[in-house]
Design a protein around this motif. Sequence first.
Motif, PDB file in Angstrom:
ATOM      1  N   UNK A  43       0.834  -1.199   0.000  1.00 18.17           N
ATOM      2  CA  UNK A  43       0.000   0.000   0.000  1.00 18.17           C
ATOM      3  C   UNK A  43       0.871   1.253   0.000  1.00 18.17           C
ATOM      4  N   UNK A  44       1.970   1.205  -0.718  1.00 18.72           N
ATOM      5  CA  UNK A  44       2.909   2.314  -0.768  1.00 18.72           C
ATOM      6  C   UNK A  44       2.317   3.489  -1.548  1.00 18.72           C
ATOM      7  N   UNK A  45       2.301   4.679  -0.949  1.00 16.87           N
ATOM      8  CA  UNK A  45       1.780   5.899  -1.586  1.00 16.87           C
ATOM      9  C   UNK A  45       0.341   5.730  -2.075  1.00 16.87           C
ATOM     10  N   UNK A  46      -0.470   4.965  -1.331  1.00 14.89           N
ATOM     11  CA  UNK A  46      -1.859   4.700  -1.690  1.00 14.89           C
ATOM     12  C   UNK A  46      -2.023   4.026  -3.051  1.00 14.89           C
ATOM     13  N   UNK A  47      -0.971   3.468  -3.592  1.00 12.07           N
ATOM     14  CA  UNK A  47      -1.031   2.705  -4.845  1.00 12.07           C
ATOM     15  C   UNK A  47      -1.025   1.229  -4.479  1.00 12.07           C
ATOM     16  N   UNK A  48      -2.184   0.746  -4.066  1.00 11.93           N
ATOM     17  CA  UNK A  48      -2.258  -0.633  -3.595  1.00 11.93           C
ATOM     18  C   UNK A  48      -1.958  -1.603  -4.733  1.00 11.93           C
ATOM     19  N   UNK A  49      -1.026  -2.507  -4.483  1.00 11.95           N
ATOM     20  CA  UNK A  49      -0.728  -3.557  -5.451  1.00 11.95           C
ATOM     21  C   UNK A  49      -0.697  -4.878  -4.703  1.00 11.95           C
ATOM     22  N   UNK A  50      -0.807  -5.941  -5.450  1.00 11.99           N
ATOM     23  CA  UNK A  50      -0.865  -7.253  -4.840  1.00 11.99           C
ATOM     24  C   UNK A  50      -0.053  -8.237  -5.673  1.00 11.99           C
ATOM     25  N   UNK A  51       0.588  -9.137  -4.982  1.00  9.88           N
ATOM     26  CA  UNK A  51       1.238 -10.273  -5.632  1.00  9.88           C
ATOM     27  C   UNK A  51       0.646 -11.516  -4.978  1.00  9.88           C
ATOM     28  N   UNK A  52       0.038 -12.335  -5.790  1.00  9.75           N
ATOM     29  CA  UNK A  52      -0.565 -13.573  -5.316  1.00  9.75           C
ATOM     30  C   UNK A  52       0.457 -14.702  -5.370  1.00  9.75           C
ATOM     31  N   UNK A  53       0.311 -15.638  -4.447  1.00 15.65           N
ATOM     32  CA  UNK A  53       1.080 -16.883  -4.511  1.00 15.65           C
ATOM     33  C   UNK A  53       0.094 -18.006  -4.846  1.00 15.65           C
ATOM     34  N   UNK A 136      -7.057 -27.090  -8.530  1.00 18.59           N
ATOM     35  CA  UNK A 136      -5.976 -27.806  -9.189  1.00 18.59           C
ATOM     36  C   UNK A 136      -4.742 -26.968  -9.468  1.00 18.59           C
ATOM     37  N   UNK A 137      -4.712 -25.724  -8.976  1.00 14.57           N
ATOM     38  CA  UNK A 137      -3.602 -24.816  -9.286  1.00 14.57           C
ATOM     39  C   UNK A 137      -2.897 -24.281  -8.051  1.00 14.57           C
ATOM     40  N   UNK A 138      -3.224 -24.822  -6.886  1.00 13.62           N
ATOM     41  CA  UNK A 138      -2.634 -24.287  -5.657  1.00 13.62           C
ATOM     42  C   UNK A 138      -2.161 -25.421  -4.759  1.00 13.62           C
ATOM     43  N   UNK A 139      -1.422 -25.043  -3.739  1.00 14.67           N
ATOM     44  CA  UNK A 139      -0.952 -25.984  -2.727  1.00 14.67           C
ATOM     45  C   UNK A 139      -1.327 -25.418  -1.362  1.00 14.67           C
ATOM     46  N   UNK A 140      -1.478 -26.282  -0.389  1.00 12.40           N
ATOM     47  CA  UNK A 140      -1.866 -25.852   0.951  1.00 12.40           C
ATOM     48  C   UNK A 140      -0.710 -25.184   1.674  1.00 12.40           C
ATOM     49  N   UNK A 143       2.453 -26.826   6.362  1.00 11.57           N
ATOM     50  CA  UNK A 143       3.828 -27.297   6.186  1.00 11.57           C
ATOM     51  C   UNK A 143       4.678 -26.442   5.273  1.00 11.57           C
ATOM     52  N   UNK A 144       4.131 -25.342   4.758  1.00 12.39           N
ATOM     53  CA  UNK A 144       4.873 -24.475   3.838  1.00 12.39           C
ATOM     54  C   UNK A 144       5.697 -23.463   4.638  1.00 12.39           C
ATOM     55  N   UNK A 145       7.002 -23.500   4.517  1.00  7.40           N
ATOM     56  CA  UNK A 145       7.831 -22.523   5.229  1.00  7.40           C
ATOM     57  C   UNK A 145       7.624 -21.112   4.664  1.00  7.40           C
ATOM     58  N   UNK A 146       7.541 -20.120   5.543  1.00 10.89           N
ATOM     59  CA  UNK A 146       7.341 -18.729   5.124  1.00 10.89           C
ATOM     60  C   UNK A 146       8.390 -18.270   4.121  1.00 10.89           C
ATOM     61  N   UNK A 147       9.608 -18.743   4.292  1.00  6.52           N
ATOM     62  CA  UNK A 147      10.686 -18.297   3.408  1.00  6.52           C
ATOM     63  C   UNK A 147      10.517 -18.786   1.968  1.00  6.52           C
ATOM     64  N   UNK A 148       9.639 -19.745   1.724  1.00  5.34           N
ATOM     65  CA  UNK A 148       9.392 -20.231   0.365  1.00  5.34           C
ATOM     66  C   UNK A 148       8.283 -19.464  -0.350  1.00  5.34           C
ATOM     67  N   UNK A 149       7.526 -18.636   0.380  1.00  3.81           N
ATOM     68  CA  UNK A 149       6.372 -17.963  -0.210  1.00  3.81           C
ATOM     69  C   UNK A 149       6.735 -17.076  -1.400  1.00  3.81           C
ATOM     70  N   UNK A 150       7.825 -16.317  -1.294  1.00  6.65           N
ATOM     71  CA  UNK A 150       8.202 -15.427  -2.396  1.00  6.65           C
ATOM     72  C   UNK A 150       8.537 -16.192  -3.667  1.00  6.65           C
ATOM     73  N   UNK A 151       8.953 -17.441  -3.531  1.00  2.46           N
ATOM     74  CA  UNK A 151       9.261 -18.270  -4.697  1.00  2.46           C
ATOM     75  C   UNK A 151       7.999 -18.830  -5.342  1.00  2.46           C
ATOM     76  N   UNK A 152       6.846 -18.597  -4.737  1.00  2.00           N
ATOM     77  CA  UNK A 152       5.588 -19.177  -5.210  1.00  2.00           C
ATOM     78  C   UNK A 152       4.649 -18.121  -5.791  1.00  2.00           C
ATOM     79  N   UNK A 154       2.634 -16.006  -8.342  1.00  2.00           N
ATOM     80  CA  UNK A 154       2.017 -16.365  -9.626  1.00  2.00           C
ATOM     81  C   UNK A 154       1.543 -15.100 -10.344  1.00  2.00           C
ATOM     82  N   UNK A 155       1.250 -15.228 -11.629  1.00  2.00           N
ATOM     83  CA  UNK A 155       0.776 -14.075 -12.410  1.00  2.00           C
ATOM     84  C   UNK A 155      -0.562 -14.352 -13.079  1.00  2.00           C
TER      85      UNK A 155
END
Length: 160
Positions: A43-53, A136-140, A143-152, A154-155
């Motif tokens: 939410x930097x400078x009121x320009x809300x953006x999102x990155x989905x995993x 069919x396009x996601x994983x639970x 057991x997912x380590x937080x440090x792996x989230x940025x590698x997941x 999607x666009x």
Amino acid sequence: MVKQQAIRPNFWQKYTLDELNHAEWEALCDGCGVCCLVKFLDDEDNQESVEYTDVACQLLDCLTGHCTNYSNRQDYVPDCINLTVEMLPNMMWLPNSCAYKRLYNNQPIPEWHFLITQDQLKTQQAMLQAGVSVAGRCVSEVGMPDEELEDRIITWVEVG
């Protein structure tokens, strides 16, 4: 005993979002499951953006894309969003196909929505074909380590 509220014919075309009863509000959800994906909001400078995993809430069935305990979800996931009409101005990170977002922005609901097709199988197939369902396009997240989230990241979720 709780009285079941009636869903009025074509309510999404005749009434504003704040005029809907609970049953109508809930019927707007197409069950795509995108809300249930772990996301990074900026939410930097009121320009809300999102990155989905592609990592989904522990309650989401990743094969169907549906919550396994929707009515009690906040007992297990306290930060699960209980969307209200008042929240919509701050929820533009919702996918472009989302009926709530579309109606808020004075757009029609998608032609594949169950409210239009009245056929759950047809709706599910069309959602998969349109690429809007997480089924069919996601994983639970279990057991997912937080440090792996940025590698997941999607666009395939369209937000704009």
